[in-house]
Scaffold this motif. Structure first.
Motif, mmCIF file in Angstrom:
data_model
loop_
_atom_site.group_PDB
_atom_site.id
_atom_site.type_symbol
_atom_site.label_atom_id
_atom_site.label_comp_id
_atom_site.label_asym_id
_atom_site.label_seq_id
_atom_site.Cartn_x
_atom_site.Cartn_y
_atom_site.Cartn_z
ATOM 1 N N PHE A 1 3.951 10.664 17.024
ATOM 2 C CA PHE A 1 3.846 9.282 16.574
ATOM 3 C C PHE A 1 3.725 8.334 17.764
ATOM 4 O O PHE A 1 3.115 7.270 17.655
ATOM 5 C CB PHE A 1 5.056 8.914 15.717
ATOM 6 C CG PHE A 1 5.097 9.640 14.408
ATOM 7 C CD1 PHE A 1 4.455 9.134 13.295
ATOM 8 C CD2 PHE A 1 5.751 10.857 14.297
ATOM 9 C CE1 PHE A 1 4.470 9.816 12.093
ATOM 10 C CE2 PHE A 1 5.782 11.545 13.096
ATOM 11 C CZ PHE A 1 5.137 11.027 11.989
ATOM 12 N N LEU A 2 4.287 8.723 18.898
ATOM 13 C CA LEU A 2 4.177 7.904 20.103
ATOM 14 C C LEU A 2 2.852 8.133 20.811
ATOM 15 O O LEU A 2 2.197 7.194 21.259
ATOM 16 C CB LEU A 2 5.349 8.222 21.048
ATOM 17 C CG LEU A 2 5.402 7.447 22.364
ATOM 18 C CD1 LEU A 2 5.583 5.952 22.102
ATOM 19 C CD2 LEU A 2 6.542 7.965 23.236
ATOM 20 N N GLY B 1 -0.124 7.921 17.526
ATOM 21 C CA GLY B 1 0.083 7.059 16.373
ATOM 22 C C GLY B 1 -1.015 6.042 16.135
ATOM 23 O O GLY B 1 -1.449 5.832 15.001
ATOM 24 N N LEU B 2 -1.501 5.399 17.185
ATOM 25 C CA LEU B 2 -2.501 4.346 17.012
ATOM 26 C C LEU B 2 -3.887 4.883 16.651
ATOM 27 O O LEU B 2 -4.482 4.444 15.663
ATOM 28 C CB LEU B 2 -2.563 3.470 18.265
ATOM 29 C CG LEU B 2 -1.322 2.609 18.510
ATOM 30 C CD1 LEU B 2 -1.462 1.840 19.811
ATOM 31 C CD2 LEU B 2 -1.103 1.652 17.350
ATOM 32 N N ALA C 1 -0.481 3.344 10.592
ATOM 33 C CA ALA C 1 -0.408 4.014 11.890
ATOM 34 C C ALA C 1 0.235 3.115 12.940
ATOM 35 O O ALA C 1 1.006 3.578 13.783
ATOM 36 C CB ALA C 1 -1.800 4.436 12.342
ATOM 37 N N THR C 2 -0.085 1.821 12.902
ATOM 38 C CA THR C 2 0.516 0.890 13.862
ATOM 39 C C THR C 2 2.024 0.820 13.661
ATOM 40 O O THR C 2 2.801 0.873 14.626
ATOM 41 C CB THR C 2 -0.104 -0.513 13.709
ATOM 42 O OG1 THR C 2 -1.507 -0.443 13.971
ATOM 43 C CG2 THR C 2 0.530 -1.489 14.688
ATOM 44 N N ARG D 1 3.898 3.103 12.211
ATOM 45 C CA ARG D 1 4.461 4.393 12.603
ATOM 46 C C ARG D 1 4.546 4.533 14.120
ATOM 47 O O ARG D 1 5.511 5.092 14.644
ATOM 48 C CB ARG D 1 3.602 5.534 12.036
ATOM 49 C CG ARG D 1 3.666 5.661 10.529
ATOM 50 C CD ARG D 1 4.852 6.478 10.104
ATOM 51 N NE ARG D 1 4.973 6.536 8.650
ATOM 52 C CZ ARG D 1 5.708 7.412 8.010
ATOM 53 N NH1 ARG D 1 6.402 8.304 8.679
ATOM 54 N NH2 ARG D 1 5.797 7.399 6.704
ATOM 55 N N PHE D 2 3.534 4.039 14.817
ATOM 56 C CA PHE D 2 3.547 4.106 16.272
ATOM 57 C C PHE D 2 4.766 3.376 16.832
ATOM 58 O O PHE D 2 5.469 3.879 17.713
ATOM 59 C CB PHE D 2 2.264 3.495 16.830
ATOM 60 C CG PHE D 2 2.287 3.284 18.313
ATOM 61 C CD1 PHE D 2 2.167 4.350 19.188
ATOM 62 C CD2 PHE D 2 2.433 1.999 18.848
ATOM 63 C CE1 PHE D 2 2.194 4.159 20.561
ATOM 64 C CE2 PHE D 2 2.461 1.798 20.214
ATOM 65 C CZ PHE D 2 2.335 2.883 21.075
ATOM 66 N N GLY E 1 7.501 5.978 16.910
ATOM 67 C CA GLY E 1 7.298 6.231 18.332
ATOM 68 C C GLY E 1 8.537 5.973 19.157
ATOM 69 O O GLY E 1 8.693 6.519 20.260
#
Length: 422
Positions: free
Chosen positions: A59-60, A63-64, A352-353, A355-356, A360
């Motif tokens: 995710f880090l 993720g994006l 995704a943002t 989640r990042f 992340g």
């Protein structure tokens, strides 16, 4: 029962059933994987924390771009691929154990691989639900998914404890592998035909990622929610990464008793999912977000000193579960809001943002937890984590959310959308 109920929605039932089955297996592995590392491979606190780090590292790192990639693909196909890939990876653990070839390195590789596949699955999953159900059914859909997911997670750790005691930890992980295969079967039964998104002639990965970032961080409400969840996860993972070390290694609790702690969290999640609509109706969406974040942190703060190998463990488990009641209310409320206000072409990148930022932070928290647990001790490290969670509520308290009984139906870049105040 109304015909419009999601219980009569065939495609939703397939998603619901498949997700619940895989959640049972995943809940088993949450207990079995660190237990296997501690008892069979004699992992140190730092090495166990690394498992948690690899669990969320994708995710880090990815993720994006994952959001932009998922927005270009059919969501159901991404989810089925993710399920089958995770089944193969997890299935390699009992196989290696049977041939006496299992190592911590393999556990790290498998954990990171499943992390990558889970990232794509989750981004696609949160983008598929709004396409399957009507907008006014999103809260109900999210609540049902969250409730049954937690029902599965109640049985999962208990099942894991029984399987570990009767058979072995690798056998418990094999159950998880099979559950992902079954999940893929149910997802394959969804009838709604997805068309492949039409590629924009001017599409650019960097520009698409930037568009998702602007949408989330250009709005005060989304920005506050993301920051609150990120701080909570960062500090919470410091403790979570060391919880099994405290229970299984320091307190020498059986796999069954360790499983009860995770069962309490899942039971709390069930209750939280079932009462979310009533709590939000009573408090309002904005107050429900910040009040529930405060209550969950206070519960976990009170639980930590009560984790002992005696009668106090029952009190710790109770407070642990109560903390999850309110955290799930926070999660359902903010996820439903995000899905409601995000334009469909941006859903993948928005998810995704978030989640990042939110997930992340977890590998960073796990790494910090591992270092602190190895140097100053397991319980002092967990105290640092739970103390830091007290700061998580600040972003939403210093945002428009604090006085909004109803969150806006649409978003403006400056967060000035009209809403009804408390």
């Amino acid at each position: 029962m109304r015909k419009s109920s999601l219980l009569f929605h065939r495609d939703f039932r397939q998603l619901w059933t498949g997700d619940s089955i895989s959640q049972v297996g995943s809940a088993v592995t949450v207990l079995a994987l660190p237990y296997l590392a501690i008892r069979s491979l004699h992992a140190t606190p730092f090495q166990v924390a690394l498992l948690t780090m690899f669990q969320y590292l994708a995710f880090l790192l990815l993720g994006l771009p994952a959001g932009a990639w998922v927005d270009r693909m059919r969501h159901r196909r991404v989810m089925i691929t993710g399920d089958l890939g995770r089944a193969v990876l997890l299935g390699s653990i009992p196989l290696a154990y049977a041939f006496h070839a299992l190592s911590l390195l393999q556990l790290y590789v498998v954990t990171f691989g499943t992390s990558v596949l889970t990232l794509f699955f989750d981004v696609a999953y949160q983008s598929l639900l709004p396409a399957l159900v009507d907008g006014e059914q999103l809260v109900d859909g999210n609540a049902k998914l969250e409730a049954t997911r937690n029902v599965a997670q109640v049985g999962g750790p208990g099942l894991g404890g029984v399987v570990i005691n009767v058979l072995s930890a690798p056998a418990a992980i094999a159950i998880d592998a099979v559950s992902f295969v079954l999940s893929a079967v149910f997802l394959g039964r969804i009838r709604k035909v997805e068309t492949r998104p039409v590629p924009r002639p001017d599409r650019n990965l960097r520009a698409e990622i930037a568009e998702g970032l602007r949408f989330v961080f250009g709005n005060r409400i989304l920005r506050a929610i993301a920051c609150t969840a990120a701080i909570s996860n960062l500090c919470g993972t410091i403790g979570i990464s060391l919880l099994m070390v405290l229970l299984a290694d320091r307190l020498h609790l059986s796999a069954f008793l360790c499983g009860l702690v995770f069962c309490a969290a899942a039971l709390g999640g069930i209750v939280g999912a079932l009462v979310t609509e009533r709590v939000v109706a009573r408090l309002g969406e904005g107050p429900a977000i910040w009040i529930c974040m405060i209550v969950s942190t206070v519960c976990w703060f009170g639980a930590l000193p009560l984790y002992q190998a005696d009668w106090r463990l029952a009190l710790a488990i109770t407070l642990h579960g109560l903390g999850w009641v309110t955290l799930i209310i926070f999660n359902i409320t903010q996820v439903s809001f995000r899905q409601r206000v995000t334009p469909k072409p941006l859903l993948g990148r928005m998810n995704a943002t978030i989640r990042f930022v939110v997930w992340g932070s977890m590998p960073i928290g796990a790494l910090i937890g591992g270092v602190l647990g190895q140097t100053i001790g397991v319980r002092p490290a967990m105290w640092i984590g739970v103390s830091g969670e007290l700061l998580a509520v600040l972003p939403v308290l210093f945002s428009p959310i604090r006085t909004m009984r109803e969150l806006p139906a649409t978003l403006e870049p400056d967060g000035s959308a009209a809403a009804v105040s408390v």
